[in-house]
Design an enzyme around this catalytic site. Structure first.
Site, short mmCIF file in Angstrom:
data_model
loop_
_atom_site.label_atom_id
_atom_site.label_comp_id
_atom_site.label_asym_id
_atom_site.label_seq_id
_atom_site.Cartn_x
_atom_site.Cartn_y
_atom_site.Cartn_z
N CYS B 169 -2.90 -1.79 -14.93
CA CYS B 169 -4.56 -0.75 -14.63
C CYS B 169 -4.25 0.22 -14.71
O CYS B 169 -5.70 1.32 -15.05
CB CYS B 169 -4.17 -0.74 -13.52
SG CYS B 169 -3.83 -1.85 -12.05
N HIS B 310 -7.59 8.33 -10.75
CA HIS B 310 -7.20 6.81 -10.55
C HIS B 310 -7.55 6.29 -9.36
O HIS B 310 -8.10 5.52 -8.56
CB HIS B 310 -5.60 6.73 -10.91
CG HIS B 310 -5.25 5.29 -10.71
ND1 HIS B 310 -5.56 4.28 -11.38
CD2 HIS B 310 -4.73 4.72 -10.04
CE1 HIS B 310 -5.23 3.53 -11.50
NE2 HIS B 310 -3.75 3.07 -10.53
N GLU B 321 -1.00 11.79 -6.85
CA GLU B 321 -2.00 12.05 -7.99
C GLU B 321 -2.69 13.16 -7.69
O GLU B 321 -2.76 14.15 -8.03
CB GLU B 321 -3.40 10.65 -8.18
CG GLU B 321 -3.93 11.29 -9.28
CD GLU B 321 -5.15 9.93 -8.79
OE1 GLU B 321 -5.34 9.63 -8.70
OE2 GLU B 321 -5.91 10.18 -10.81
N LYS B 342 -13.50 4.34 -7.58
CA LYS B 342 -13.08 3.02 -7.15
C LYS B 342 -14.05 2.33 -5.66
O LYS B 342 -13.43 1.67 -5.30
CB LYS B 342 -11.66 2.54 -7.12
CG LYS B 342 -11.76 2.72 -8.82
CD LYS B 342 -9.36 2.51 -8.52
CE LYS B 342 -9.05 2.19 -9.73
NZ LYS B 342 -8.98 4.11 -10.70
N HIS B 347 -11.26 -1.96 -7.04
CA HIS B 347 -10.04 -1.47 -8.92
C HIS B 347 -10.28 -2.39 -9.80
O HIS B 347 -10.21 -3.86 -9.71
CB HIS B 347 -8.95 -1.40 -7.60
CG HIS B 347 -7.42 -1.24 -8.92
ND1 HIS B 347 -7.95 -0.59 -10.10
CD2 HIS B 347 -6.47 -0.69 -8.79
CE1 HIS B 347 -7.05 -0.29 -10.37
NE2 HIS B 347 -6.08 -0.23 -9.54
N PHE B 407 1.01 -0.45 -12.72
CA PHE B 407 2.13 -0.91 -12.15
C PHE B 407 3.60 -1.42 -13.36
O PHE B 407 3.03 -1.22 -14.60
CB PHE B 407 2.30 -2.64 -11.89
CG PHE B 407 1.52 -2.91 -10.27
CD1 PHE B 407 1.33 -1.48 -9.09
CD2 PHE B 407 2.16 -4.09 -9.79
CE1 PHE B 407 1.05 -1.90 -8.51
CE2 PHE B 407 1.19 -4.03 -8.37
CZ PHE B 407 1.20 -3.16 -7.71
#
Lengths: 77, 419
Positions: B169, B310, B321, B342, B347, B407
């Site tokens: 991502c 994010h 975050e 998002k 996403h 990830f």
């Protein structure tokens, strides 16, 4: 026009994204219809599925025009 | 060091087939989420996604505008989205008809997080059910991640660096950061940079759901499911699409009188070195990534007016975050706004960092920051942070920070400023 020719042309139009008028029997897949060697492999697979025939590699290599494909399929049916 | 500016934008998203349509819908607080249509999701824990809409939809996408019919048949959707976004960006920059000399110095860095998962899934079934001689001859190059860059370079004759980032991502943000460095290091004068994704297929939804990453509590109200920072958030909503920007060396852009959207001034990267899916419990990876970008930019925290987070709407990720942003900004928190787009488009995985960088640029251009939808009940730790709930907010935006985390514990941060 034979039934085989109709079905072959339909597959060619769908797979190569060309206009139906361009798919004449004399048309060469590579020179006239913008196909590359992998497109021809894919077309041959589609013909095999559509007509229930097997087209071995050495026969597939000789199929250069729309007419070649129609004639080969007709000869096997 | 050579300066790098953004001179073209292109996008395919769940809220539009181009940049301006998407932006208009984002600012109008629309949601791209709905029940999945690509396959029957009845038996799935997660039955919703933000799909790119068909061309007859009010804000649908027409792949035929920029992608040949034959290529559409042969490749996975992420490549089709990528070619469309790249084509739009080149036209926007006025660079779709470059000379051979210019094209030798123009390249591509367009990546993807996952690549052609739908095609891998469907051809595996062909292999299992019909045998190896029925597998498509286009199977491999129709699924490979670097084939957006490959296809775009062939379509436009771009002979410079040909590259593709794969960092889950963080892909979109890394793509832009890496490409900017290629220009700064004199490897190219022009780079198409960004990311694309389309993994809304049975194995994609099942896989992410099994990893407990997707929202599953809002299947009957899909537009409510992506709710970053809200106490009831329960996972992300899968999106799809592509974002591509034209990066250009500053003097090159200035000499040809190009429209300049922004300058890329800071890029930070880091690894969590902690866990394959969970972020570091102190958010230290994201913190260091932002810190590095800030240092490179030469800006002070006061200069940054907007952070596109994010913010995926996962319980753990949002909190960590937010904590890292609060630690970094400290006393300067009160003057900036931060939101997660998002909440509107889901996403986009490998496309996220690129489309969100474009939203950052448009926020500077238009003096408006996009909203965080569904933030009905902010979590305790949101206090003191302007998360732009529900509706867009007009404000001056001079410089922006965009975060992307992926990830594997991979983090990227970009800082851009208006010039």
């Amino acid at each position: 026009m034979s039934e085989t020719a109709d079905r072959v042309k339909k597959i060619v139009v769908e797979h190569l994204g060309v206009e139906a008028e361009k798919v004449t029997e004399d048309a060469s897949f590579i020179d006239d219809l913008g196909a590359d060697s992998l497109d021809i492999v894919e077309l041959v697979m589609a013909f095999e599925e559509e007509f229930g025939v097997e087209i071995p590699d050495d026969a597939a290599e000789k199929i250069a025009t729309v007419k070649d494909a129609i004639d080969y399929i007709d000869s096997k049916q | 060091m050579r300066r790098v500016v953004v001179t073209g934008l292109g996008m395919v998203s769940p809220l539009g087939g181009d940049v301006e349509t998407t932006w208009k819908n984002i600012i109008a607080s629309k949601s791209g989420a709905a029940t999945i249509t690509r396959f029957d999701p009845t038996d799935y824990k997660c039955r919703i996604a933000c799909e790119v809409k068909p061309k007859d939809h009010e804000y649908g996408y027409d792949p035929g505008l920029d992608v040949d019919h034959k290529i559409q048949r042969q490749v996975d959707l992420f490549i089709v989205f990528g070619i469309s976004a790249a084509s739009q960006a080149l036209r926007d920059a006025g660079l779709d008809n470059m000379s051979e000399e210019e094209r030798l110095r123009a390249g591509c860095s367009i990546g993807s997080g996952i690549g052609g998962l739908p095609g891998i899934e469907s051809e595996s079934l062909v292999l299992a059910n019909k045998g190896p001689s029925r597998v498509s001859p286009h199977f491999v190059h129709g699924r490979l991640i670097n084939l957006i860059s490959g296809q775009v370079s062939i379509k436009y004759g771009l002979m410079g660096p040909n590259h593709a980032v794969v960092t889950a991502c963080s892909t979109g943000a890394h793509s832009i950061g890496d490409a900017a460095r290629m220009i700064a290091m004199d490897d190219a004068d022009v780079m198409l940079a960004g990311g694309a994704e389309s993994a809304i297929c049975p194995i994609g939804i099942a896989g992410f759901a099994q990893a407990r990453a997707l929202s599953t509590n809002f299947n009957d109200t899909p537009e409510k499911a992506s709710r970053p920072y809200d106490v009831n958030r329960d996972g992300f909503v899968m999106g799809e699409g592509a974002g591509v920007v034209v990066l250009e060396e500053y003097e090159h852009a200035r000499k040809r009188g190009a429209k300049i959207y922004a300058e890329v001034i800071g890029y930070g990267l880091s690894g969590d070195a902690y866990h394959v899916t969970a972020p570091h419990p102190e958010g230290s990876g994201g913190f260091r990534s932002m810190q590095m970008a800030l240092k490179k930019s030469g800006l002070s925290l006061d200069d940054i007016d907007y952070v596109n987070a994010h913010g995926t709407s996962t319980p753990l990720g949002d909190e960590l975050e937010l904590g890292a942003v609060k630690r970094l900004f400290g006393d300067h928190l009160s003057t900036m706004s931060m939101s997660s787009t998002k909440s509107a488009i889901g996403h986009l995985l490998g496309g996220a960092g690129a489309v969100e960088s474009i939203f950052c640029i448009l926020a500077m251009r238009d003096g408006i920051v996009p909203p965080t939808l569904n933030l009905d009940e902010p979590s305790e730790s949101c206090k003191g942070v302007d998360l732009v709930p529900h509706v867009a907010k007009e404000r001056k935006v001079r410089a922006v920070l965009n975060n992307s985390f992926g990830f594997g514990g991979t983090n990227a941060s970009l800082i851009m400023k208006a010039i």
